[in-house]
Design an enzyme around this catalytic site. Structure first.
Site, PDB file in Angstrom:
ATOM      1  N   ALA A  16       0.833  -1.209   0.000  1.00 54.81           N
ATOM      2  CA  ALA A  16       0.000   0.000   0.000  1.00 54.81           C
ATOM      3  C   ALA A  16       0.866   1.256   0.000  1.00 54.81           C
ATOM      4  CB  ALA A  16      -0.928  -0.008   1.217  1.00 54.81           C
ATOM      5  N   LYS A  36      10.274   1.419   9.251  1.00 61.29           N
ATOM      6  CA  LYS A  36      11.025   1.311  10.506  1.00 61.29           C
ATOM      7  C   LYS A  36      12.160   0.313  10.396  1.00 61.29           C
ATOM      8  CE  LYS A  36       7.679  -1.753  12.842  1.00 61.29           C
ATOM      9  NZ  LYS A  36       6.840  -1.894  14.039  1.00 61.29           N
ATOM     10  N   THR A  44       3.669  -7.829   3.187  1.00 62.21           N
ATOM     11  CA  THR A  44       3.552  -7.999   1.735  1.00 62.21           C
ATOM     12  C   THR A  44       4.563  -9.004   1.194  1.00 62.21           C
ATOM     13  OG1 THR A  44       2.794  -5.715   1.542  1.00 62.21           O
ATOM     14  CG2 THR A  44       3.577  -6.778  -0.480  1.00 62.21           C
ATOM     15  N   ALA A  47       3.513 -12.655   1.302  1.00 63.60           N
ATOM     16  CA  ALA A  47       2.247 -13.120   0.713  1.00 63.60           C
ATOM     17  C   ALA A  47       2.507 -14.213  -0.312  1.00 63.60           C
ATOM     18  CB  ALA A  47       1.506 -11.946   0.085  1.00 63.60           C
ATOM     19  N   GLN A  48       1.815 -15.320  -0.145  1.00 62.63           N
ATOM     20  CA  GLN A  48       2.046 -16.479  -1.011  1.00 62.63           C
ATOM     21  C   GLN A  48       0.944 -16.652  -2.052  1.00 62.63           C
ATOM     22  OE1 GLN A  48       2.009 -19.914   1.480  1.00 62.63           O
ATOM     23  NE2 GLN A  48       3.856 -19.375   2.595  1.00 62.63           N
ATOM     24  N   GLU A 108      -9.043 -20.096  -4.943  1.00 63.68           N
ATOM     25  CA  GLU A 108      -8.810 -20.147  -3.499  1.00 63.68           C
ATOM     26  C   GLU A 108     -10.142 -20.172  -2.780  1.00 63.68           C
ATOM     27  OE1 GLU A 108      -5.158 -18.300  -1.501  1.00 63.68           O
ATOM     28  OE2 GLU A 108      -5.786 -16.797  -2.925  1.00 63.68           O
ATOM     29  N   ASP A 203       1.609  -0.019  14.890  1.00 64.91           N
ATOM     30  CA  ASP A 203       2.043   1.344  15.238  1.00 64.91           C
ATOM     31  C   ASP A 203       1.185   2.433  14.595  1.00 64.91           C
ATOM     32  OD1 ASP A 203       4.166   0.022  16.439  1.00 64.91           O
ATOM     33  OD2 ASP A 203       5.571   0.433  14.821  1.00 64.91           O
ATOM     34  N   HIS A 224      -5.782 -17.408  10.191  1.00 63.39           N
ATOM     35  CA  HIS A 224      -5.561 -18.277   9.029  1.00 63.39           C
ATOM     36  C   HIS A 224      -5.684 -19.717   9.490  1.00 63.39           C
ATOM     37  CE1 HIS A 224      -3.855 -20.258   5.577  1.00 63.39           C
ATOM     38  NE2 HIS A 224      -3.933 -19.125   4.914  1.00 63.39           N
ATOM     39  N   ARG A 266     -12.644 -18.600   5.187  1.00 60.31           N
ATOM     40  CA  ARG A 266     -11.671 -18.820   6.259  1.00 60.31           C
ATOM     41  C   ARG A 266     -12.266 -18.944   7.649  1.00 60.31           C
ATOM     42  NH1 ARG A 266      -6.605 -15.153   4.492  1.00 60.31           N
ATOM     43  NH2 ARG A 266      -5.977 -16.644   2.922  1.00 60.31           N
ATOM     44  N   HIS A 323      -3.803 -13.659  11.587  1.00 65.65           N
ATOM     45  CA  HIS A 323      -3.270 -13.499  10.237  1.00 65.65           C
ATOM     46  C   HIS A 323      -3.547 -12.131   9.620  1.00 65.65           C
ATOM     47  CE1 HIS A 323      -1.935 -14.653   6.305  1.00 65.65           C
ATOM     48  NE2 HIS A 323      -3.137 -14.546   5.771  1.00 65.65           N
ATOM     49  N   ARG A 358     -12.119 -11.425   5.644  1.00 64.93           N
ATOM     50  CA  ARG A 358     -11.530 -11.119   4.337  1.00 64.93           C
ATOM     51  C   ARG A 358     -11.589 -12.324   3.404  1.00 64.93           C
ATOM     52  NH1 ARG A 358      -5.506 -11.475   2.516  1.00 64.93           N
ATOM     53  NH2 ARG A 358      -5.564 -13.004   4.162  1.00 64.93           N
ATOM     54  N   LEU A 364      -3.944  -7.824  -0.973  1.00 65.54           N
ATOM     55  CA  LEU A 364      -2.946  -7.181  -1.848  1.00 65.54           C
ATOM     56  C   LEU A 364      -3.673  -6.295  -2.853  1.00 65.54           C
ATOM     57  CD1 LEU A 364      -0.373 -10.051  -2.558  1.00 65.54           C
ATOM     58  CD2 LEU A 364      -0.137  -8.136  -0.994  1.00 65.54           C
TER      59      LEU A 364
END
Ligand SMILES: Cc1cc2nc3c(=O)[nH]c(=O)nc-3n(C[C@H](O)[C@H](O)[C@H](O)COP(=O)(O)OP(=O)(O)OC[C@H]3O[C@@H](n4cnc5c(N)ncnc54)[C@H](O)[C@@H]3O)c2cc1C
Length: 507
Positions: A16, A36, A44, A47-48, A108, A203, A224, A266, A323, A358, A364
């Site tokens: 993002a 940081k 990111t 991510a698979q 998926e 943060d 997950h 999920r 997750h 989600r 992504l």
């Protein structure tokens, strides 16, 4: 104090933040992109599964329907339609820039058709992020190893952030910016068992909350379903390719819980695994039905081998783990928060796209689209950067070891929640001692404590089971779907308490 000036300050260099920085720069803005740790950091790069792009305009209604079904009544249809429509524009833009997606889209859980785009198999996140970083123009100044400690204001208007160079409060850097985009990712690190990397301490959400921004549905944390004992994730795409779940008696069980079996959304899969672990002691993922596992999913294959199991020969023990955060800093469809000149995108934001659960690989996608949208709006609306600095809240307070927070959350606000343990968890987190922070690690811990309190408070207030939020004392979904907002009534009051040496409570 070192002072820097930028049109746009982007905090976070995941999908993002990096895409927002690229877009703001392409609109003529001078951008500071802060992380940081290293540029290649955050969730990111891990991510698979890939990116869920609608396959063409005619697929948007079906992608929307799948997103809304998974989101259990809390998906904002208008915002989601806008995101899915823009997705096709971003897809074309990435292809024009030279990205190469794998030949065939994958299926998926929760998707009614194969629409998940991969880049180099199960290393999609890493290759996407490297590609974006490669395309950052020179007008983006990259500030690595700079911890964003607080947001700063000028004449009551938000104008950038205070950074700690190398995480050291003794090396402060003020970045004065016309607009600030928070893209600091999720909060998985507040749990002991998580797939998230160590940067995911929430943060940016803590900073925005202290500055008065509205935070929405923060109790909605997705677990997950298939995670290895070391936090390594086994992508949902493996189940799309035929992997099956077995209980402690080595029996398949998912069809007893949902007609979609292993490809159910999920929340259903995680809750079913949790129930089977209680009933039969263990749950395994059998990857033997997946053809060509070692070539299709090399990351998964190797991380299982590293744990001492052979997925080609035996089922692998798994369990659910924290997750993804569906809630976050509340934004409109352009990433604008409730605070002027402050935007948020990616996992730190709550746009209404993910609802209470989600849909796989939609994050992504949201990071790309909302990074671009937030950049466009921020550049169009930003005032000039100013010099004067007013603090916007506690830069952080040291508490005990971070593991204290994690244990509280794992015990009281994991896959299955109930009022009694939520109250106990809240009181335990509230009693964690707080003092002025002397390092980024201590400030992170204070942010984790704040996030833990917010998750526990939201989870107590949500007296129902919806999506990823399951309560054994309120097992039904209530008839009216509602958001739970949390906001500091008087951000100034928090600011005044920041110098208390002990007992300061930012909640
Ligand atoms: C193992 C794993 C697999 C996943 N697989 C998929 C998938 O296949 N498909 C999918 O769509 N989603 C997937 N997700 C979710 C998805 O990866 C994330 O939601 C998404 O990448 C978040 O992107 P982001 O840009 O919001 O934040 P991140 O990528 O997490 O980046 C956060 C950035 O903020 C920086 N930062 C944080 N705090 C500070 C601070 N105080 N000061 C300065 N910088 C700071 C970090 O250093 C980092 O650069 C997966 C997540 C994990 C953990």
């Amino acid at each position: 104090m070192e002072e820097l000036f930028a049109d746009i300050l982007v905090i976070g260099s995941g999908v993002a933040g990096s895409y927002a920085a690229m877009h703001a720069a392409s609109r003529g803005a001078e951008v500071s992109l802060v992380t940081k740790t290293k540029l290649l950091s955050g969730s990111t790069r891990w991510a698979q599964g890939g990116i869920a792009f609608p396959s063409d305009p005619s697929d948007i209604p079906s992608h929307l329907m799948d997103t809304m079904k998974a989101g259990r009544g809390l998906v904002d249809e208008r915002v989601s339609t806008a995101i899915l429509t823009d997705a096709l524009t971003e897809w074309k833009r990435l292809i024009e820039l030279g990205i190469t997606f794998d030949a065939h889209p994958a299926l998926e859980g929760g998707h009614s058709k194969p629409r998940i785009q991969h880049i180099h198999g199960d290393e999609s996140g890493l290759h996407l992020l490297t590609f974006l970083h490669h395309h950052l123009p020179p007008s983006v100044s990259i500030l690595e190893n700079q911890f964003a400690a607080e947001l700063i204001s000028c004449d009551g208007q938000l104008h950038g952030a205070l950074l700690w160079k190398n995480g050291d409060p003794a090396e402060p850097v003020a970045v004065h910016a016309g607009a600030t985009i928070i893209a600091t990712g999720g909060i998985g690190q507040i749990y002991s068992f998580t797939t998230n990397p160590e940067e995911a301490t929430g943060d940016g959400i803590a900073l925005a909350y202290r500055a008065g921004a509205k935070v929405r549905d923060i109790e909605l944390v997705q677990f997950h379903p298939t995670v290895l004992s070391n936090g390594g994730l086994i992508s949902e795409a493996c189940r799309g390719e035929g992997a099956v779940l077995l209980n402690g008696n080595r029996e398949r069980f998912m069809l007893r819980y949902d007609e979609a079996g292993e490809l159910a959304p999920r929340d259903i899969v995680s809750n079913s695994i949790y129930s089977e672990i209680i009933a039969t002691g263990k749950v395994f993922l059998d990857l033997r039905p997946v053809n060509n596992l070692e070539h299709k999913f090399p990351t998964v294959y190797n991380s299982i081998l590293n744990l001492g199991f052979n997925p080609l020969k035996e089922p692998i023990p798994i369990q659910p783990a924290a997750h993804f955060l569906m809630g976050g800093i509340a934004t409109d469809e352009y990433g604008a928060t409730s605070v002027a000149n402050l935007f948020a995108a990616g996992e730190a934001a709550s746009t209404g796209f993910h609802g209470a659960n989600r849909l796989a690989s939609n994050s992504l996608l949201e990071g790309l689209v909302m990074g671009s949208r937030a950049a466009e709006k921020a550049v169009a609306s930003m005032p000039a950067a100013k010099r004067k600095i007013e603090s916007n809240g506690v830069p952080g307070c040291a508490v005990q070891d971070q593991s204290v927070i994690r244990q509280i959350m794992e015990r009281s606000a994991s896959v299955m929640r109930d009022g009694k343990s939520l109250v106990n968890g809240f009181n335990e987190a509230l009693s964690v001692k707080v003092v002025q922070a002397t390092s980024a690690a201590e400030a992170e811990t204070a942010n984790m404590r704040l996030l833990a309190l917010m998750v526990l408070k939201g989870a107590l207030e949500r007296k129902e089971s919806r999506g990823s939020h399951s309560r054994s004392d309120y097992p039904q979904m209530s008839p009216d779907a509602r958001h739970i907002d949390q906001q500091v009534e008087n951000p100034g009051a928090i600011r005044d308490r920041r110098l208390e040496s002990s007992g300061a409570r930012d909640f």
